[in-house]
Scaffold this active site. Structure first.
Site, short mmCIF file in Angstrom:
data_model
loop_
_atom_site.label_atom_id
_atom_site.label_comp_id
_atom_site.label_asym_id
_atom_site.label_seq_id
_atom_site.Cartn_x
_atom_site.Cartn_y
_atom_site.Cartn_z
N ASP A 39 3.75 -11.27 4.41
CA ASP A 39 2.28 -11.26 4.41
C ASP A 39 1.83 -12.56 3.76
O ASP A 39 2.66 -13.32 3.25
CB ASP A 39 1.75 -10.04 3.62
N TYR A 144 -12.83 -8.93 18.06
CA TYR A 144 -11.61 -8.17 17.72
C TYR A 144 -11.11 -7.39 18.94
O TYR A 144 -9.93 -7.44 19.29
CB TYR A 144 -11.94 -7.24 16.55
P1 NAD Z 1 -5.17 -4.81 7.15
O1 NAD Z 1 -6.29 -5.78 7.22
O2 NAD Z 1 -5.21 -3.76 6.10
O3 NAD Z 1 -3.79 -5.57 7.03
C1 NAD Z 1 -3.51 -6.73 7.75
C2 NAD Z 1 -2.62 -7.58 6.91
O4 NAD Z 1 -2.42 -8.81 7.60
C3 NAD Z 1 -3.23 -7.93 5.54
O5 NAD Z 1 -2.36 -7.54 4.50
C4 NAD Z 1 -3.40 -9.44 5.58
O6 NAD Z 1 -3.16 -10.07 4.34
C5 NAD Z 1 -2.38 -9.85 6.63
N1 NAD Z 1 -2.72 -11.12 7.26
C6 NAD Z 1 -3.95 -11.57 7.62
N2 NAD Z 1 -3.84 -12.81 8.13
C7 NAD Z 1 -2.53 -13.14 8.11
C8 NAD Z 1 -1.82 -14.28 8.50
N3 NAD Z 1 -2.42 -15.37 8.99
N4 NAD Z 1 -0.48 -14.27 8.34
C9 NAD Z 1 0.16 -13.19 7.82
N5 NAD Z 1 -0.48 -12.08 7.43
C10 NAD Z 1 -1.81 -12.06 7.56
O7 NAD Z 1 -5.04 -4.16 8.60
P2 NAD Z 1 -4.37 -2.78 9.02
O8 NAD Z 1 -5.43 -1.77 9.01
O9 NAD Z 1 -3.14 -2.56 8.25
O10 NAD Z 1 -4.04 -3.11 10.54
C11 NAD Z 1 -2.76 -3.48 10.99
C12 NAD Z 1 -2.81 -3.54 12.51
O11 NAD Z 1 -3.21 -2.28 13.05
C13 NAD Z 1 -3.79 -4.57 13.07
O12 NAD Z 1 -3.28 -5.12 14.26
C14 NAD Z 1 -5.00 -3.72 13.42
O13 NAD Z 1 -5.75 -4.31 14.45
C15 NAD Z 1 -4.34 -2.44 13.88
N6 NAD Z 1 -5.23 -1.29 13.78
C16 NAD Z 1 -5.59 -0.79 12.55
C17 NAD Z 1 -6.44 0.31 12.50
C18 NAD Z 1 -6.87 0.92 11.18
O14 NAD Z 1 -7.74 1.81 11.17
N7 NAD Z 1 -6.29 0.51 10.05
C19 NAD Z 1 -6.91 0.89 13.68
C20 NAD Z 1 -6.57 0.32 14.89
C21 NAD Z 1 -5.70 -0.75 14.93
C1 AKB Z 2 -11.55 -1.29 12.71
O1 AKB Z 2 -12.48 -0.52 12.41
O2 AKB Z 2 -11.70 -2.48 12.98
C2 AKB Z 2 -10.16 -0.69 12.85
C3 AKB Z 2 -9.90 -0.28 14.25
C4 AKB Z 2 -10.37 1.02 14.74
O3 AKB Z 2 -9.31 -1.02 14.99
N1 AKB Z 2 -10.05 0.38 11.93
#
Ligand code: NAD
Ligand code: AKB
Length: 314
Positions: A39, A144
């Site tokens: 990360d 996004y």
């Molecule tokens: P998050 O923002 O909590 O975590 C993302 C991580 O990526 C962070 O720890 C950040 O420091 C790291 N990051 C950002 N830029 C970076 C870079 N340039 N290099 C390396 N690391 C970097 O997000 P999340 O909720 O854990 O989501 C993870 C994945 O799941 C994403 O692809 C997101 O689109 C997808 N997703 C999440 C949700 C949700 O509700 N959490 C829903 C749908 C999809």
């Molecule tokens: C967001 O709200 O951006 C995420 C997702 C649904 O992808 N939790």
């Protein structure tokens, strides 16, 4: 491509909301030393096993980590989410697209398996809002969402052209107590529990009728592990499985909390994230996930609320 059990696993974005829990689950399943976390910031994952700081845009550093650690499977979670994306579209495009391309190029060279999450954000306002089909026109209105559509297509391209085994889930909004969310539109459905557990009231940034697909993190982690274990021959889709857990309005969420904490209060003050929420489905059809790899959710709003408040109040 067959699974090589002598190779290790790498999680990008491992310090994030999903990353912390997925890394812990993978370490429990495959052994701590077999799961490398990367990360751009350090959190508890850095203390609990192999960890390196690495910006996913730094192709050479990323490739060296893969090479030095004999990585065979990558869970690529590093990304910018919807709300931060609307504030900084260029950053969102850069990290979500160029970061993914770096991961895919290295995967091609090292013949890796990849998990790359997508999102309900791939859908735009022009689709059936209820029970949104798996295969439907994808016209998102956020940057996004646009990166997630392009990401799904790019993953399918690498699957078809280079025979890389790539899998992905369109996660709904994920709700968790181990880690707070970061820059998403569905964050209100997590923040509200953190406030309630501290006996504080909450100001919600979407209106009370807002209804979105959501899922409790334990279900999301289990789904991820199950999809990655499914035999490739049984999968007709690859990087884009709809996944359904539960759907509730913001008001229903407040009422579920009030059943356990009757004094909890919430007021509603929608901001720019309301428009993002309005562009997404209310519920999604996940028949493909059920039929192709046996998906079945286990939590609903009541059981999740009980578990969230119990853990947060502890
Ligand atoms: P998050 O923002 O909590 O975590 C993302 C991580 O990526 C962070 O720890 C950040 O420091 C790291 N990051 C950002 N830029 C970076 C870079 N340039 N290099 C390396 N690391 C970097 O997000 P999340 O909720 O854990 O989501 C993870 C994945 O799941 C994403 O692809 C997101 O689109 C997808 N997703 C999440 C949700 C949700 O509700 N959490 C829903 C749908 C999809
Ligand atoms: C967001 O709200 O951006 C995420 C997702 C649904 O992808 N939790």
């Amino acid at each position: 491509m067959s699974i090589d059990n002598t190779k290790k696993i790498l999680v990008t974005g491992a310090a994030g909301q999903i990353g912390i829990e997925l890394t812990a689950a993978l370490r429990e399943k495959y052994g701590t030393e077999n799961v490398m976390a990367i990360d751009i910031r350090e959190t508890e994952v850095a203390k609990n096993g192999p960890f390196k700081i690495c910006n996913i845009l730094d192709f050479n550093k990323y490739k060296k980590i893969v090479n030095d650690n004999n990585i065979g499977t990558v869970y690529h979670l590093a990304a910018i989410l919807s709300a931060t994306g609307e504030k900084n579209p260029k950053l969102c495009f850069d990290i979500n697209m160029n970061g993914l391309q770096n991961v895919l190029e290295v995967a091609r060279e090292y013949e890796q398996r990849i998990f790359c999450p997508s999102s309900i954000a791939v859908f735009g306002p022009d689709i059936p809002k209820e029970n949104t089909p798996q295969d439907v026109a994808l016209n998102p209105t956020t940057v996004y969402g646009l990166t997630k559509v392009a990401g799904e297509l790019l993953c399918d391209y690498y699957f078809n052209k280079y025979n890389i085994d790539i899998r992905g889930i369109r996660y709904p909004g994920l709700i968790s107590w181990k880690n707070r969310p970061n820059g998403g539109t569905t964050d209100y459905a997590v923040e509200i529990y953190f406030k309630a557990a501290k006996n504080e009231n909450y100001q919600c940034f979407v209106n009370e009728q807002t209804k979105l697909p959501m899922m409790y993190m334990p279900d999301a982690i289990r789904a991820t592990l199950e999809l990655m274990e499914a035999p490739l021959e049984s999968l007709k889709h690859h990087s884009n499985y709809n996944l359904s857990g539960m759907s509730f309005t913001a008001l229903e969420l407040v009422e579920a909390i009030q059943k356990i904490m009757p004094d909890f209060e919430c007021n509603f003050k929608p901001d720019y994230r309301q428009e993002i929420a309005n562009s997404w489905p209310i519920s999604v059809n996940d028949d493909a996930a059920k039929e192709e790899w046996g998906w079945k959710p286990s939590f609903n709003l009541t059981s999740m609320t009980k578990d969230m408040l119990k853990n947060l109040r502890n």
